[in-house]
Design a protein around this motif. Structure first.
Motif, PDB file in Angstrom:
ATOM      1  N   GLU A   1      -8.632  -5.014 -25.332  1.00 41.35           N
ATOM      2  CA  GLU A   1      -7.447  -4.186 -25.527  1.00 41.35           C
ATOM      3  C   GLU A   1      -7.323  -3.116 -24.455  1.00 41.35           C
ATOM      4  O   GLU A   1      -8.306  -2.497 -24.042  1.00 41.35           O
ATOM      5  CB  GLU A   1      -7.494  -3.523 -26.905  1.00 41.35           C
TER       6      GLU A   1
ATOM      7  N   TYR B   1      -2.271  -5.517 -26.549  1.00 40.97           N
ATOM      8  CA  TYR B   1      -2.324  -6.103 -25.216  1.00 40.97           C
ATOM      9  C   TYR B   1      -3.772  -6.312 -24.800  1.00 40.97           C
ATOM     10  O   TYR B   1      -4.590  -5.385 -24.855  1.00 40.97           O
ATOM     11  CB  TYR B   1      -1.611  -5.184 -24.222  1.00 40.97           C
TER      12      TYR B   1
ATOM     13  N   PHE C   1      -1.840 -11.354 -25.767  1.00 45.78           N
ATOM     14  CA  PHE C   1      -1.713 -10.346 -26.822  1.00 45.78           C
ATOM     15  C   PHE C   1      -2.423 -10.840 -28.071  1.00 45.78           C
ATOM     16  O   PHE C   1      -2.748 -12.028 -28.204  1.00 45.78           O
ATOM     17  CB  PHE C   1      -0.236 -10.060 -27.120  1.00 45.78           C
TER      18      PHE C   1
END
Length: 395
Positions: free
Chosen positions: A311, A352, A358
């Motif tokens: 992330e 993200y 994602f």
């Protein structure tokens, strides 16, 4: 700290009178030495098909051993180890006979263990080879005496030369996607370690109290969590001096293996370990399955680079470029990133993970697709079972 160091073999047994020594040497060197199944042919034959390969196959993980089921010509599938710490592919002689294969003429193959010992063997083409939904026409694989329990071969990412390999370890799945004509911009990509075209994938490690980052081999064939070279003992913060935790036996000698506990946190990819136990052996840091089982990472064998999907902040300009209509699904961008909404359902936030990837809160992966011009053409969803669902962009 107690740790076993008698890991399974990854080097072929040496023929004749040295067979027993060869087998014993392989078992220990693969445990602590990393990439033992390195192969190379001298005939000029392609070792793997290149380019247009896409699909998914499952990994069956037991005792930190990631196994895949491989078949040839629609026959009974056999279990093989999927080893990212290997740049070769091999099967044992029983499978060679079971598949009804023939030796590749005018071809020599060589297998090198983690201690640098090399033996010569032969190779065969495996017609209509299948892993899950992936079919490979005729990959070339080395043939050896290697067999340990259910494991009757070793394959690695080099089998998918020309494609992208997504190691979706939380889902025990490998997703192979067609490669792109031009290299994708990947800010956190790390070049393979080793000779060009013959290297091994790495990820970054940072140790609390040690300045800078270091790279470590990504080795799914290693059932220990962390390994460092002995020469690093004095440069790492340790709870106590290392003590012997076992031995490593090669074809020619037996050496002690030392272990210790890191005094601090170790950040590896998307995971942080608090005061982990490590062993000291070999010439490079290595990360094994106890850590990798929780990671998502990509390998690009033909461009010799790897990166971890973790992330991070999504640039606003990129968020806007990804928004659009995808049939009954809509992806929108705002100051907080991307949101996903299916018609009649609640809106969901997307985390993200870098490049075009994602993650939903429930663990579903969403990976955008682009056309040759670079424009978004759709996306792939990888659900709880790792199987891909394709969604096309409509506006």
């Amino acid at each position: 700290m107690s740790r076993s160091v008698s890991r399974r073999a990854a080097m072929a047994q040496i023929m004749g009178g040295a067979a027993l020594a060869g087998c014993a040497g392989a078992q220990a060197s693969k445990l602590v030495g990393g990439a033992a199944a390195q192969t190379g042919g001298t005939s000029g034959a392609d070792v793997a098909p290149k380019g247009d390969v896409e699909g998914v196959f499952d990994l069956y993980i037991a005792n930190h051993r990631p196994m895949a089921l491989m078949s040839s010509g629609g026959g009974v599938p056999v279990p093989v180890l999927f080893d990212t710490g290997s740049n070769g592919n091999m099967i044992n002689k029983q499978i060679f006979d079971q598949f009804g294969l023939s030796r590749l003429p005018n071809h020599k193959s060589f297998i090198t263990d983690a201690e640098g010992h090399t033996i010569e063997t032969y190779a065969a083409r495996v017609p209509d080879m299948q892993l899950g939904s992936i079919r490979l026409p005729e990959p070339v694989m080395d043939v050896t005496d290697y067999r340990d329990g259910d494991e009757c071969g070793i394959i690695g990412p080099a089998l998918f030369e020309g494609s992208l390999v997504f190691m979706n370890m939380p889902k025990q799945s490998v997703y192979v996607r067609r490669g792109t004509a031009e290299p994708m911009p990947v800010p956190n990509a790390m070049p393979y370690s080793g000779k060009p075209g013959d290297g091994l994938p790495v990820m970054s490690i940072s140790v609390e109290g040690v300045s800078g980052e270091m790279s470590a081999i990504i080795d799914t064939g290693k059932d220990g969590a962390l390994q460092f070279p002995e020469e690093m003992i004095d440069s790492l913060p340790l709870v106590a001096p290392p003590r012997q935790v076992g031995t490593a036996t090669t074809v020619f000698k037996t050496v002690p293996v030392y272990g210790a506990t890191i005094d601090g946190d170790v950040k590896i990819g998307s995971r942080t370990l608090h005061r982990p136990d490590v062993i000291f052996h070999g010439d490079r840091p290595k990360v094994g399955m106890p850590v990798l089982e929780s990671q998502r990472f990509w390998l690009e064998p033909h461009r010799q680079r790897a990166w971890v999907a973790s992330e991070r902040a999504l640039p606003e300009e990129m968020a806007v470029s990804l928004a659009g209509e995808f049939g009954e699904r809509r992806i929108t961008a705002d100051e907080n990133g991307l949101s996903y909404q299916r018609e009649g359902a609640e809106r969901k936030r997307l985390k993200y993970l870098g490049v075009d990837q994602f993650l939903f809160e429930d663990g579903t992966d969403l990976i955008f697709r682009r056309d040759p011009s670079g424009a978004i053409s759709g996306y792939t969803l990888l659900g709880s079972d790792g199987r891909p669902t394709e969604v096309m962009k409509t506006s």
